[in-house]
Design a protein around this motif. Structure first.
Motif, short mmCIF file in Angstrom:
data_model
loop_
_atom_site.label_atom_id
_atom_site.label_comp_id
_atom_site.label_asym_id
_atom_site.label_seq_id
_atom_site.Cartn_x
_atom_site.Cartn_y
_atom_site.Cartn_z
N HIS A 108 2.97 -6.48 -8.07
CA HIS A 108 1.75 -5.99 -8.71
C HIS A 108 2.08 -4.74 -9.54
O HIS A 108 1.21 -4.21 -10.24
CB HIS A 108 0.71 -5.63 -7.66
N LEU A 109 3.33 -4.26 -9.47
CA LEU A 109 3.67 -3.01 -10.15
C LEU A 109 3.73 -3.22 -11.66
O LEU A 109 3.98 -4.32 -12.15
CB LEU A 109 5.03 -2.49 -9.65
N THR A 110 3.51 -2.12 -12.40
CA THR A 110 3.59 -2.19 -13.85
C THR A 110 5.06 -2.18 -14.28
O THR A 110 5.95 -1.87 -13.49
CB THR A 110 2.92 -0.95 -14.49
N GLU A 111 5.29 -2.48 -15.54
CA GLU A 111 6.67 -2.46 -16.06
C GLU A 111 7.26 -1.07 -15.93
O GLU A 111 8.43 -0.90 -15.60
CB GLU A 111 6.67 -2.91 -17.52
N VAL A 112 6.45 -0.05 -16.20
CA VAL A 112 6.95 1.33 -16.12
C VAL A 112 7.38 1.65 -14.68
O VAL A 112 8.43 2.23 -14.44
CB VAL A 112 5.87 2.34 -16.60
N GLN A 113 6.57 1.22 -13.72
CA GLN A 113 6.90 1.49 -12.32
C GLN A 113 8.15 0.73 -11.88
O GLN A 113 8.94 1.22 -11.06
CB GLN A 113 5.72 1.12 -11.42
N VAL B 205 15.14 -12.80 -9.84
CA VAL B 205 13.70 -12.90 -9.53
C VAL B 205 12.94 -11.81 -10.31
O VAL B 205 11.86 -12.06 -10.86
CB VAL B 205 13.50 -12.75 -8.00
N ILE B 206 13.52 -10.62 -10.36
CA ILE B 206 12.87 -9.53 -11.10
C ILE B 206 12.88 -9.84 -12.60
O ILE B 206 11.89 -9.62 -13.30
CB ILE B 206 13.57 -8.18 -10.82
N GLU B 207 13.99 -10.39 -13.06
CA GLU B 207 14.09 -10.72 -14.50
C GLU B 207 13.02 -11.73 -14.91
O GLU B 207 12.41 -11.60 -15.97
CB GLU B 207 15.49 -11.26 -14.81
N ASN C 287 0.83 -1.21 0.00
CA ASN C 287 0.00 0.00 0.00
C ASN C 287 0.86 1.26 0.00
O ASN C 287 0.56 2.25 -0.67
CB ASN C 287 -0.92 0.02 1.23
N LYS C 288 1.94 1.23 0.77
CA LYS C 288 2.85 2.39 0.80
C LYS C 288 3.48 2.64 -0.58
O LYS C 288 3.62 3.77 -1.02
CB LYS C 288 3.95 2.19 1.84
N ILE C 289 3.84 1.54 -1.22
CA ILE C 289 4.42 1.65 -2.57
C ILE C 289 3.38 2.29 -3.51
O ILE C 289 3.70 3.17 -4.31
CB ILE C 289 4.82 0.25 -3.10
N ASN C 290 2.14 1.85 -3.39
CA ASN C 290 1.09 2.38 -4.28
C ASN C 290 0.86 3.87 -4.08
O ASN C 290 0.77 4.63 -5.05
CB ASN C 290 -0.22 1.62 -4.07
N GLN D 110 9.17 -11.37 0.01
CA GLN D 110 9.03 -9.93 0.31
C GLN D 110 8.84 -9.15 -1.00
O GLN D 110 8.00 -8.25 -1.08
CB GLN D 110 10.29 -9.40 1.03
N LEU D 111 9.61 -9.51 -2.02
CA LEU D 111 9.49 -8.81 -3.31
C LEU D 111 8.14 -9.11 -3.95
O LEU D 111 7.44 -8.21 -4.41
CB LEU D 111 10.62 -9.23 -4.26
N GLU D 112 7.77 -10.39 -3.95
CA GLU D 112 6.52 -10.79 -4.62
C GLU D 112 5.32 -10.11 -3.97
O GLU D 112 4.43 -9.61 -4.65
CB GLU D 112 6.36 -12.31 -4.57
N GLU D 113 5.28 -10.11 -2.64
CA GLU D 113 4.09 -9.61 -1.95
C GLU D 113 4.00 -8.08 -1.92
O GLU D 113 2.91 -7.54 -1.77
CB GLU D 113 4.02 -10.18 -0.54
N SER D 114 5.12 -7.40 -2.02
CA SER D 114 5.05 -5.93 -1.93
C SER D 114 5.22 -5.23 -3.28
O SER D 114 4.78 -4.11 -3.45
CB SER D 114 6.12 -5.40 -0.98
#
Ligand code: PGA
Length: 254
Positions: free
Chosen positions: A155-160, A195-197, A113-116, A148-152
């Motif tokens: 959900h971000l877009t590629e641009v983000q 993981v990001i790749e 939520n903070k990221i959003n 931690q990466l997956e759950e937070s």
């Protein structure tokens, strides 16, 4: 070329006078910055504007908050929203520092939520992840950080996600004087990038800056920052001493 970043995390330290003196000292050094180098000063909320004023005119220094609210605005006594930060011209916020996770029960979904709200109001997150000692002792750190990466974040877009900033901070190395070895740091940073790749592809993974945090000091910064997947550091204790932090800034990869 992804950014190489030296981020100071002052935590709840220094008077306003001491803060201003520290920044004046930091600004006396000639760093011969390259275009992809950045210094972030994560200062306590009440000092944001003073320190921003002190560094104004320096393209390579930016002020960062240490935290932000998970909600947009409203009846949340004591909280500071990303909308407020944006209105003050603050472009960065640390999100998910282990001290926030531990002492203020911030979990992966609160941090999402903070990221959003950060993206909604144009504040770039510096997202912290990292495992506690008992997880490292079971050799389960890779799965722990991946979750931690997956759950937070995932959900971000590629641009983000492009040019996103992550700080890997093994909790057992924070404020303990016990730094991760070069091998441990490089392994985890490469894992985070992999993981990001897998989720976002190579171009985006390559654009993400992954900082190391946990007992970084002048004497170990050069070795850590020279590792292929380490793009600078998030520095607590040593960032309170001008001579130490100046050397750390100078250790960034060119
Ligand atoms: P430290 O703190 O450099 O004092 O270990 C790092 C951090 O908590 O960000």
């Amino acid at each position: 070329m992804r950014k190489q970043i030296a981020a100071a995390n002052w935590k709840m330290n220094l008077s306003l006078q001491e803060s201003e003196a520290l920044v004046s000292d930091l600004l006396k050094t000639d760093y011969s910055f390259t275009n992809n180098q950045l210094v972030l000063l994560a200062v306590p909320f009440p000092y944001l504007l003073n320190i921003q004023q002190k560094i104004s005119g320096d393209n390579h220094f930016s002020v960062c908050s240490q935290n932000c609210a998970a909600t947009e605005n409203g009846a949340y006594t004591g909280e500071v929203s990303t909308q407020m930060l944006n209105g003050m011209g603050i472009g960065y916020s640390i999100i998910g520092h282990s001290e926030r996770r531990l002492y203020y029960q911030e979990d992966n979904s609160t941090l999402a939520n903070k990221i959003n709200v950060s993206f909604k109001y144009g504040v770039q997150p510096v997202f912290c992840c990292g495992e506690p000692l008992e997880v490292r002792e079971k050799n389960a750190q890779n799965d722990f950080v991946q979750l931690q990466l997956e759950e937070s974040l995932f959900h971000l877009t590629e641009v983000q996600m492009t040019n996103f900033i992550i700080a890997y901070e093994p909790i057992w190395a924070i404020g303990t004087g016990r730094t991760a070895t070069s091998d441990q740091a490089q392994h985890m940073h490469a894992h985070i990038r992999a993981v990001i790749e897998k989720k976002y592809g190579n171009d985006i993974a390559t654009s993400v800056s992954i900082l190391y945090g946990g007992s970084v000091k002048a004497s170990n910064a050069k070795e850590l920052f020279s590792l292929p997947d380490v793009d600078g550091g998030l520095v607590g204790g040593a960032s309170l001493i001008a001579s130490e932090f100046s050397e750390i800034i100078k250790s960034l990869k060119k």
